[in-house]
Design a protein around this motif. Structure first.
Motif, mmCIF file in Angstrom:
data_model
loop_
_atom_site.group_PDB
_atom_site.id
_atom_site.type_symbol
_atom_site.label_atom_id
_atom_site.label_comp_id
_atom_site.label_asym_id
_atom_site.label_seq_id
_atom_site.Cartn_x
_atom_site.Cartn_y
_atom_site.Cartn_z
ATOM 1 N N VAL A 33 0.860 -1.170 0.000
ATOM 2 C CA VAL A 33 0.000 0.000 0.000
ATOM 3 C C VAL A 33 0.907 1.234 0.000
ATOM 4 O O VAL A 33 1.913 1.258 0.713
ATOM 5 C CB VAL A 33 -0.909 0.004 1.238
ATOM 6 N N MET A 34 0.575 2.218 -0.804
ATOM 7 C CA MET A 34 1.362 3.444 -0.879
ATOM 8 C C MET A 34 0.506 4.618 -0.444
ATOM 9 O O MET A 34 -0.704 4.662 -0.714
ATOM 10 C CB MET A 34 1.874 3.657 -2.297
ATOM 11 N N GLY A 35 1.153 5.555 0.207
ATOM 12 C CA GLY A 35 0.434 6.732 0.664
ATOM 13 C C GLY A 35 1.220 7.999 0.422
ATOM 14 O O GLY A 35 2.449 7.969 0.279
ATOM 15 N N ALA A 49 -3.474 10.966 0.714
ATOM 16 C CA ALA A 49 -4.049 9.990 -0.211
ATOM 17 C C ALA A 49 -3.380 8.633 -0.030
ATOM 18 O O ALA A 49 -2.223 8.561 0.365
ATOM 19 C CB ALA A 49 -3.883 10.456 -1.652
ATOM 20 N N GLY A 50 -4.118 7.568 -0.317
ATOM 21 C CA GLY A 50 -3.589 6.217 -0.226
ATOM 22 C C GLY A 50 -4.073 5.369 -1.384
ATOM 23 O O GLY A 50 -5.110 5.672 -2.004
ATOM 24 N N LEU A 51 -3.336 4.286 -1.648
ATOM 25 C CA LEU A 51 -3.605 3.477 -2.837
ATOM 26 C C LEU A 51 -3.258 2.029 -2.539
ATOM 27 O O LEU A 51 -2.205 1.724 -1.979
ATOM 28 C CB LEU A 51 -2.731 4.000 -3.982
ATOM 29 N N SER A 52 -4.142 1.114 -2.922
ATOM 30 C CA SER A 52 -3.891 -0.310 -2.720
ATOM 31 C C SER A 52 -2.780 -0.809 -3.623
ATOM 32 O O SER A 52 -2.379 -0.130 -4.571
ATOM 33 C CB SER A 52 -5.167 -1.101 -2.973
ATOM 34 N N TRP A 53 -2.314 -2.033 -3.360
ATOM 35 C CA TRP A 53 -1.184 -2.569 -4.130
ATOM 36 C C TRP A 53 -1.520 -2.673 -5.616
ATOM 37 O O TRP A 53 -0.660 -2.495 -6.473
ATOM 38 C CB TRP A 53 -0.771 -3.935 -3.590
ATOM 39 N N SER A 54 -2.774 -2.945 -5.926
ATOM 40 C CA SER A 54 -3.172 -3.094 -7.322
ATOM 41 C C SER A 54 -3.534 -1.773 -7.983
ATOM 42 O O SER A 54 -3.659 -1.694 -9.204
ATOM 43 C CB SER A 54 -4.362 -4.041 -7.417
ATOM 44 N N GLY A 55 -3.740 -0.763 -7.153
ATOM 45 C CA GLY A 55 -4.225 0.508 -7.687
ATOM 46 C C GLY A 55 -5.731 0.571 -7.797
ATOM 47 O O GLY A 55 -6.288 1.592 -8.213
ATOM 48 N N GLY A 56 -6.402 -0.496 -7.400
ATOM 49 C CA GLY A 56 -7.840 -0.547 -7.575
ATOM 50 C C GLY A 56 -8.643 0.174 -6.503
ATOM 51 O O GLY A 56 -9.819 0.467 -6.685
ATOM 52 N N ALA A 97 5.074 7.302 1.211
ATOM 53 C CA ALA A 97 5.289 6.290 2.237
ATOM 54 C C ALA A 97 4.787 4.937 1.768
ATOM 55 O O ALA A 97 3.824 4.862 0.993
ATOM 56 C CB ALA A 97 4.583 6.692 3.527
ATOM 57 N N ALA A 98 5.422 3.887 2.259
ATOM 58 C CA ALA A 98 5.043 2.512 1.913
ATOM 59 C C ALA A 98 4.614 1.760 3.168
ATOM 60 O O ALA A 98 5.279 1.826 4.209
ATOM 61 C CB ALA A 98 6.217 1.793 1.255
ATOM 62 N N GLN A 99 3.512 1.055 3.041
ATOM 63 C CA GLN A 99 2.978 0.256 4.146
ATOM 64 C C GLN A 99 3.143 -1.208 3.777
ATOM 65 O O GLN A 99 2.522 -1.687 2.836
ATOM 66 C CB GLN A 99 1.497 0.594 4.353
ATOM 67 N N THR A 100 3.965 -1.921 4.515
ATOM 68 C CA THR A 100 4.296 -3.292 4.131
ATOM 69 C C THR A 100 3.544 -4.357 4.921
ATOM 70 O O THR A 100 3.443 -5.503 4.463
ATOM 71 C CB THR A 100 5.805 -3.537 4.289
ATOM 72 N N GLY A 102 0.314 -3.786 6.526
ATOM 73 C CA GLY A 102 -1.118 -3.557 6.700
ATOM 74 C C GLY A 102 -1.415 -2.610 7.838
ATOM 75 O O GLY A 102 -0.542 -2.221 8.603
ATOM 76 N N GLY A 103 -2.665 -2.226 7.956
ATOM 77 C CA GLY A 103 -3.103 -1.287 8.971
ATOM 78 C C GLY A 103 -3.921 -0.179 8.339
ATOM 79 O O GLY A 103 -4.183 -0.190 7.133
ATOM 80 N N SER A 104 -4.307 0.771 9.161
ATOM 81 C CA SER A 104 -5.106 1.881 8.654
ATOM 82 C C SER A 104 -4.284 2.730 7.698
ATOM 83 O O SER A 104 -3.171 3.138 8.016
ATOM 84 C CB SER A 104 -5.592 2.746 9.814
ATOM 85 N N TRP A 105 -4.839 3.012 6.559
ATOM 86 C CA TRP A 105 -4.133 3.853 5.591
ATOM 87 C C TRP A 105 -3.941 5.264 6.113
ATOM 88 O O TRP A 105 -3.025 5.962 5.693
ATOM 89 C CB TRP A 105 -4.930 3.920 4.282
ATOM 90 N N TYR A 106 -4.817 5.700 7.013
ATOM 91 C CA TYR A 106 -4.834 7.082 7.476
ATOM 92 C C TYR A 106 -3.825 7.342 8.597
ATOM 93 O O TYR A 106 -3.559 8.493 8.923
ATOM 94 C CB TYR A 106 -6.231 7.445 7.960
ATOM 95 N N ASP A 107 -3.301 6.283 9.157
ATOM 96 C CA ASP A 107 -2.430 6.378 10.319
ATOM 97 C C ASP A 107 -0.975 6.321 9.883
ATOM 98 O O ASP A 107 -0.516 5.280 9.400
ATOM 99 C CB ASP A 107 -2.738 5.239 11.290
#
Length: 124
Positions: A33-35, A49-56, A97-100, A102-107
């Motif tokens: 997940v990227m933010g 802003a945040g985005l899932s691994w697939s961009g979907g 930022a990269a989230q490897t 999982g967790g809240s995208w907003y945090d």
């Protein structure tokens, strides 16, 4: 290890546009997940802003919804933030930022890797 390098910041007039880019190292970029976060002078770093691994799937702060668009190109290991209709209150240092795990995208505490930031200044 993941290294993130932002680019594309600068000075723009209110109502203008900028596109920020973030180049990532590492073979597993497409799994993260990227933010994009931002930090204005004297304020805490906040989610933009945040985005899932697939961009979907995407998520946006209310303050940027409808004006900013986050998207990624996993083949090029890049994530971008298109910013339109910029306002003076968008002035901040913007961080990728990269989230490897999982967790809240907003945090911001759930993100494991950060870039050095790029300055965006919107003049009114």
């Amino acid at each position: 290890q993941v290294q993130l390098v932002e680019s594309g910041g600068g000075l723009v007039q209110a109502g203008g546009s900028l596109r920020l880019s973030c180049a990532a190292s590492g073979r597993t970029f497409s799994r993260y997940v990227m933010g994009w976060f931002r930090q204005a002078p004297g304020k805490e770093r906040e989610f933009a802003a945040g985005l899932s691994w697939s961009g979907g799937r995407t998520a946006y702060a209310d303050s940027v919804k409808g004006r900013f668009t986050i998207f990624r190109d996993n083949a090029k290991n890049t994530v971008h933030l298109q910013m339109n209709s910029l306002k003076s209150e968008d002035t901040a240092v913007y961080y990728c930022a990269a989230q490897t795990y999982g967790g809240s995208w907003y945090d911001r505490d759930t993100y494991d890797y950060w870039g050095q930031g790029t300055q965006v200044t919107v003049s009114s």
